[in-house]
Scaffold this motif. Structure first.
Motif, PDB file in Angstrom:
ATOM      1  N   SER A  57       1.548   3.177 -12.053  1.00 11.52           N
ATOM      2  CA  SER A  57       0.837   2.198 -11.222  1.00 11.52           C
ATOM      3  C   SER A  57       1.850   1.302 -10.509  1.00 11.52           C
ATOM      4  O   SER A  57       2.999   1.170 -10.936  1.00 11.52           O
ATOM      5  N   TYR A  58       1.394   0.679  -9.432  1.00 14.10           N
ATOM      6  CA  TYR A  58       2.259  -0.201  -8.648  1.00 14.10           C
ATOM      7  C   TYR A  58       2.798  -1.338  -9.506  1.00 14.10           C
ATOM      8  O   TYR A  58       3.994  -1.620  -9.498  1.00 14.10           O
ATOM      9  N   SER A  59       1.910  -1.972 -10.285  1.00 13.17           N
ATOM     10  CA  SER A  59       2.324  -3.129 -11.083  1.00 13.17           C
ATOM     11  C   SER A  59       3.327  -2.729 -12.164  1.00 13.17           C
ATOM     12  O   SER A  59       4.304  -3.443 -12.413  1.00 13.17           O
ATOM     13  N   GLN A  60       3.093  -1.583 -12.794  1.00 13.63           N
ATOM     14  CA  GLN A  60       4.030  -1.103 -13.817  1.00 13.63           C
ATOM     15  C   GLN A  60       5.385  -0.768 -13.184  1.00 13.63           C
ATOM     16  O   GLN A  60       6.430  -1.056 -13.763  1.00 13.63           O
ATOM     17  N   PHE A  78      12.976   7.749  -4.163  1.00 17.60           N
ATOM     18  CA  PHE A  78      11.921   6.931  -4.759  1.00 17.60           C
ATOM     19  C   PHE A  78      11.569   7.445  -6.147  1.00 17.60           C
ATOM     20  O   PHE A  78      11.337   6.656  -7.063  1.00 17.60           O
ATOM     21  N   ALA A  79      11.566   8.756  -6.301  1.00 16.79           N
ATOM     22  CA  ALA A  79      11.278   9.340  -7.619  1.00 16.79           C
ATOM     23  C   ALA A  79      12.333   8.926  -8.637  1.00 16.79           C
ATOM     24  O   ALA A  79      12.014   8.666  -9.806  1.00 16.79           O
ATOM     25  N   SER A  80      13.582   8.830  -8.190  1.00 10.62           N
ATOM     26  CA  SER A  80      14.634   8.382  -9.119  1.00 10.62           C
ATOM     27  C   SER A  80      14.451   6.900  -9.469  1.00 10.62           C
ATOM     28  O   SER A  80      14.728   6.495 -10.607  1.00 10.62           O
ATOM     29  N   LEU A  81      13.975   6.101  -8.524  1.00  6.75           N
ATOM     30  CA  LEU A  81      13.666   4.698  -8.820  1.00  6.75           C
ATOM     31  C   LEU A  81      12.527   4.602  -9.841  1.00  6.75           C
ATOM     32  O   LEU A  81      12.565   3.765 -10.749  1.00  6.75           O
ATOM     33  N   VAL A  82      11.525   5.469  -9.665  1.00 10.68           N
ATOM     34  CA  VAL A  82      10.400   5.495 -10.612  1.00 10.68           C
ATOM     35  C   VAL A  82      10.893   5.868 -12.010  1.00 10.68           C
ATOM     36  O   VAL A  82      10.489   5.269 -13.004  1.00 10.68           O
ATOM     37  N   ALA A  83      11.782   6.856 -12.079  1.00 10.59           N
ATOM     38  CA  ALA A  83      12.326   7.273 -13.372  1.00 10.59           C
ATOM     39  C   ALA A  83      13.088   6.122 -14.022  1.00 10.59           C
ATOM     40  O   ALA A  83      12.974   5.899 -15.241  1.00 10.59           O
ATOM     41  N   THR A  84      13.850   5.373 -13.212  1.00  8.64           N
ATOM     42  CA  THR A  84      14.596   4.224 -13.733  1.00  8.64           C
ATOM     43  C   THR A  84      13.627   3.162 -14.259  1.00  8.64           C
ATOM     44  O   THR A  84      13.849   2.575 -15.335  1.00  8.64           O
ATOM     45  N   ALA A  85      12.552   2.921 -13.491  1.00  3.80           N
ATOM     46  CA  ALA A  85      11.563   1.916 -13.892  1.00  3.80           C
ATOM     47  C   ALA A  85      10.853   2.338 -15.191  1.00  3.80           C
ATOM     48  O   ALA A  85      10.644   1.522 -16.084  1.00  3.80           O
ATOM     49  N   LYS A  86      10.515   3.626 -15.297  1.00  2.00           N
ATOM     50  CA  LYS A  86       9.865   4.127 -16.512  1.00  2.00           C
ATOM     51  C   LYS A  86      10.778   4.004 -17.720  1.00  2.00           C
ATOM     52  O   LYS A  86      10.328   3.644 -18.821  1.00  2.00           O
ATOM     53  N   ALA A  87      12.054   4.283 -17.520  1.00  2.00           N
ATOM     54  CA  ALA A  87      13.017   4.171 -18.617  1.00  2.00           C
ATOM     55  C   ALA A  87      13.153   2.724 -19.075  1.00  2.00           C
ATOM     56  O   ALA A  87      13.235   2.444 -20.278  1.00  2.00           O
ATOM     57  N   ARG A 137       0.832  -1.215   0.000  1.00  2.44           N
ATOM     58  CA  ARG A 137       0.000   0.000   0.000  1.00  2.44           C
ATOM     59  C   ARG A 137       0.856   1.251   0.000  1.00  2.44           C
ATOM     60  O   ARG A 137       0.541   2.238  -0.679  1.00  2.44           O
ATOM     61  N   ARG A 138       1.925   1.253   0.795  1.00  2.00           N
ATOM     62  CA  ARG A 138       2.810   2.423   0.842  1.00  2.00           C
ATOM     63  C   ARG A 138       3.490   2.656  -0.511  1.00  2.00           C
ATOM     64  O   ARG A 138       3.570   3.794  -0.981  1.00  2.00           O
ATOM     65  N   ILE A 139       3.958   1.585  -1.120  1.00  2.00           N
ATOM     66  CA  ILE A 139       4.612   1.710  -2.423  1.00  2.00           C
ATOM     67  C   ILE A 139       3.610   2.197  -3.463  1.00  2.00           C
ATOM     68  O   ILE A 139       3.908   3.074  -4.272  1.00  2.00           O
ATOM     69  N   SER A 140       2.410   1.639  -3.415  1.00  2.00           N
ATOM     70  CA  SER A 140       1.373   2.016  -4.376  1.00  2.00           C
ATOM     71  C   SER A 140       1.009   3.491  -4.247  1.00  2.00           C
ATOM     72  O   SER A 140       0.852   4.197  -5.254  1.00  2.00           O
ATOM     73  N   ALA A 141       0.897   3.971  -3.008  1.00  2.00           N
ATOM     74  CA  ALA A 141       0.573   5.390  -2.796  1.00  2.00           C
ATOM     75  C   ALA A 141       1.682   6.287  -3.337  1.00  2.00           C
ATOM     76  O   ALA A 141       1.411   7.313  -3.976  1.00  2.00           O
ATOM     77  N   ALA A 142       2.923   5.897  -3.100  1.00  2.00           N
ATOM     78  CA  ALA A 142       4.046   6.687  -3.602  1.00  2.00           C
ATOM     79  C   ALA A 142       4.105   6.630  -5.129  1.00  2.00           C
ATOM     80  O   ALA A 142       4.466   7.615  -5.782  1.00  2.00           O
ATOM     81  N   CYS A 143       3.748   5.494  -5.705  1.00  2.00           N
ATOM     82  CA  CYS A 143       3.734   5.375  -7.173  1.00  2.00           C
ATOM     83  C   CYS A 143       2.694   6.307  -7.782  1.00  2.00           C
ATOM     84  O   CYS A 143       2.947   6.937  -8.811  1.00  2.00           O
ATOM     85  N   LYS A 144       1.529   6.385  -7.144  1.00  2.00           N
ATOM     86  CA  LYS A 144       0.471   7.260  -7.660  1.00  2.00           C
ATOM     87  C   LYS A 144       0.919   8.718  -7.657  1.00  2.00           C
ATOM     88  O   LYS A 144       0.562   9.480  -8.553  1.00  2.00           O
ATOM     89  N   LEU A 145       1.694   9.099  -6.645  1.00  2.00           N
ATOM     90  CA  LEU A 145       2.220  10.464  -6.602  1.00  2.00           C
ATOM     91  C   LEU A 145       3.199  10.715  -7.751  1.00  2.00           C
ATOM     92  O   LEU A 145       3.401  11.859  -8.167  1.00  2.00           O
ATOM     93  N   ASN A 146       3.817   9.646  -8.254  1.00  2.00           N
ATOM     94  CA  ASN A 146       4.785   9.764  -9.351  1.00  2.00           C
ATOM     95  C   ASN A 146       4.211   9.318 -10.693  1.00  2.00           C
ATOM     96  O   ASN A 146       4.958   9.015 -11.623  1.00  2.00           O
ATOM     97  N   ASP A 147       2.880   9.252 -10.789  1.00  2.00           N
ATOM     98  CA  ASP A 147       2.168   8.954 -12.045  1.00  2.00           C
ATOM     99  C   ASP A 147       2.560   7.609 -12.675  1.00  2.00           C
ATOM    100  O   ASP A 147       2.856   7.532 -13.870  1.00  2.00           O
TER     101      ASP A 147
END
Length: 118
Positions: free
Chosen positions: A74-77, A105-114, A62-72
């Motif tokens: 989804s948790y699964s993506q 966490f935002a940098s992790l999201v950017a890495t995942a998106k890339a 849930r915590r990861i999912s909430a943080a993912c939503k803030l970074n546009d």
């Protein structure tokens, strides 16, 4: 010849009644009800130890999912992107990063998106 249990029976009763210490009413006084209460309590404790692990995993997700939503994203993506980027972090660590270090966490999201866009 009959078997006299003596200390064995006494020790067993004492052990059960000590485990039932603090229980309400006859559950801490009478051996038969105390034994039933202790057996049930130990069964609940066993199940509770298993459920605690499940509850913590749900909390981390849930915590990861909430943080993912803030970074546009989804948790699964996000999790799929981390797999593609070969970043091996467990959910407990990801939730700690998400709650305590949003920039990381935002940098992790950017890495995942890339990794997803490749």
């Amino acid at each position: 010849m009959r078997v006299k249990r003596g200390t064995v029976r006494h020790d067993n009763r004492k052990r059960i009644l000590q485990r039932a210490e603090g229980y309400y009413g006859s559950r801490h006084k009478l051996f038969k009800t105390a034994k039933e209460a202790v057996l049930k309590a130990e069964a609940h404790a066993f199940n509770g130890r298993k459920e605690r692990k499940q509850d913590y995993r749900k909390l981390w997700i849930r915590r990861i999912s909430a943080a993912c939503k803030l970074n546009d994203i989804s948790y699964s993506q996000f999790m799929h992107g981390l797999d593609l980027a070969e970043i091996k972090l467990n959910r407990k660590m990801l939730s700690e990063i998400a709650s305590n270090e949003p920039e990381q966490f935002a940098s992790l999201v950017a890495t995942a998106k890339a990794a997803l866009s490749k």
